[in-house]
Design a protein around this motif. Structure first.
Motif, mmCIF file in Angstrom:
data_model
loop_
_atom_site.group_PDB
_atom_site.id
_atom_site.type_symbol
_atom_site.label_atom_id
_atom_site.label_comp_id
_atom_site.label_asym_id
_atom_site.label_seq_id
_atom_site.Cartn_x
_atom_site.Cartn_y
_atom_site.Cartn_z
ATOM 1 N N TYR A 95 -4.795 -2.465 -1.719
ATOM 2 C CA TYR A 95 -4.077 -3.577 -0.984
ATOM 3 C C TYR A 95 -2.533 -3.585 -1.231
ATOM 4 N N ASN A 96 -1.865 -3.241 -0.241
ATOM 5 C CA ASN A 96 -0.376 -3.243 -0.188
ATOM 6 C C ASN A 96 0.241 -4.274 0.561
ATOM 7 N N TYR A 97 0.905 -5.315 -0.394
ATOM 8 C CA TYR A 97 1.401 -6.602 0.228
ATOM 9 C C TYR A 97 2.577 -6.257 1.115
ATOM 10 N N ALA A 98 3.354 -5.328 0.499
ATOM 11 C CA ALA A 98 4.774 -5.127 1.056
ATOM 12 C C ALA A 98 4.748 -4.317 2.438
ATOM 13 N N GLN A 99 3.646 -3.728 2.572
ATOM 14 C CA GLN A 99 3.492 -2.900 4.112
ATOM 15 C C GLN A 99 2.487 -3.577 4.680
ATOM 16 N N ASP A 100 1.904 -4.676 4.205
ATOM 17 C CA ASP A 100 0.846 -5.613 5.099
ATOM 18 C C ASP A 100 -0.288 -4.835 5.459
ATOM 19 N N ARG A 101 -0.934 -3.966 4.461
ATOM 20 C CA ARG A 101 -1.760 -2.871 4.950
ATOM 21 C C ARG A 101 -2.880 -2.773 3.645
ATOM 22 N N VAL A 102 -4.155 -2.632 4.164
ATOM 23 C CA VAL A 102 -5.129 -2.205 3.316
ATOM 24 C C VAL A 102 -5.772 -0.883 3.570
ATOM 25 N N THR A 103 -5.873 -0.132 2.740
ATOM 26 C CA THR A 103 -6.150 1.516 2.766
ATOM 27 C C THR A 103 -7.699 1.243 2.146
ATOM 28 N N ASP A 104 -8.765 1.815 2.781
ATOM 29 C CA ASP A 104 -10.131 2.140 2.024
ATOM 30 C C ASP A 104 -10.179 3.512 2.054
ATOM 31 N N HIS A 105 -10.049 4.206 0.624
ATOM 32 C CA HIS A 105 -9.996 5.606 0.520
ATOM 33 C C HIS A 105 -11.231 6.405 0.871
#
Length: 339
Positions: A288-298
């Motif tokens: 959960y990357n707040y700076a990039q407003d992004r969630v990555t499911d690996h």
């Protein structure tokens, strides 16, 4: 009341009915397709046009059956559809920031439960002074709760600038999640296929609060040890020994059920001599990357914008649907490799 044999037969017939219906639909659609093909060269232009449209529609129906319907029927139905779930969350790397992130994840899952109309109940919660949570155990009661949430087992990583960070540096914190199947008879203290009472060591002690001080003078805390596996469960959040004992047996059953299901998966894969490495619970599954407003499911190799929508539970459903589809595809691959 029928005999056990007749009930078993009825259950088998019920399970094969969808496959039979799909085959009937496939046969009928193919017959219609063949009949339509004879009209594609009809002398009447309007008839050819109608036949062409119907032919395209029938081909689309057949394609949908091949791609979507038949694969789902080949895979055996889930044996855990009816099971509710117990989720254990534990703060990892990151100290107080990890505890704050855990509280946000817990809110996300409770929000998700309202969308699925599951009931939630917090069995245990160890809160910190700044509003975070060090660890928590929560039950989600409802149809397909375990089948849906089991993909959340693993390490969740957050990357953001903590409120206490003066220099604006991004910190990385983690929370470990374990999702366990919740047996229907969760509080029973009787022997069954998960354990016998002879295998359980029961200890009682005084409950302790923060800093180690006694919070009561009675022995209300309970610790259970499943001797064959070494699995230990301690419970002190309830006020009475009886309540803590019931909760401890509930969690113990869930952990033993999870162990049993995991063993069945491994044994099934060993049979086909192609053991596939399952997702390790210590493995990072989502960032959960707040700076990039992004969630990555690996596991999916998928990044989704709008982190807030994930934390609110709405977009989380899309990720869970994609993980369920991947799981279905993996099961289908296993079935094909076994043939």
């Amino acid at each position: 009341m029928g005999s056990p044999e007749s009930k078993h037969l009825m259950k088998q017939l019920s399970e094969t009915e969808p496959l039979w219906n799909a085959w009937q639909e496939w046969t009928k659609t193919n017959e219609l397709l063949r009949e339509t093909e004879t009209l594609l060269n009809d002398p009447d232009p309007s008839m050819r046009s109608m036949a062409s449209e119907e032919h395209a529609d029938l081909q689309s129906q057949i394609s949908d059956m091949v791609v979507n319907k038949f694969p789902s029927l080949v895979v055996p139905p889930s044996k855990t559809t009816h099971l509710s779930a117990i989720m254990e969350l534990k703060a990892g790397v990151g100290g107080s920031e990890s505890a704050l992130f855990l509280s946000e994840l817990l809110r996300m899952y409770i929000r998700l439960a309202t969308l699925y109309r599951w009931k939630t109940n917090t069995i245990a919660s160890n809160q910190t002074e700044n509003g975070g949570i060090k660890d928590a155990i929560v039950e989600f009661v409802g149809e397909r709760a375990y089948d849906t949430l089991r993909f959340e087992s693993g390490v969740h990583r957050v990357q953001r600038v903590p409120a206490t960070e003066a220099n604006g540096r991004v910190h990385t914190s983690t929370v470990a999640a374990v999702v366990l199947p919740m047996p229907e008879d969760t509080g029973s203290e009787t022997s069954d296929d998960l354990f016998t009472m002879d295998e359980i060591r029961i200890e009682v002690m005084r409950a302790r609060g923060a800093g180690g001080q006694h919070v009561n003078k009675t022995e209300s805390a309970v610790r259970l040890t499943h001797i064959p596996s070494g699995i230990t469960v301690s419970m002190q959040d309830e006020r009475s020994q009886h309540q803590n004992r019931r909760r401890a047996f509930q969690v113990l059953r869930a952990r033993l059920m999870d162990r049993k299901l995991s063993q069945e998966v491994v044994e099934r894969r060993d049979v086909r001599r192609n053991l596939v490495r399952s997702a390790d619970r210590s493995e990072k599954i989502r960032t959960y990357n707040y700076a990039q407003d992004r969630v990555t499911d690996h596991r999916l190799g998928l990044s989704v914008k709008n982190l807030e929508s994930i934390l609110e539970g709405d977009s989380l459903q899309d990720l869970l649907d994609a993980l369920a589809k991947k799981h279905q595809d993996d099961l289908l691959q296993e079935e094909l490799e076994m043939t």
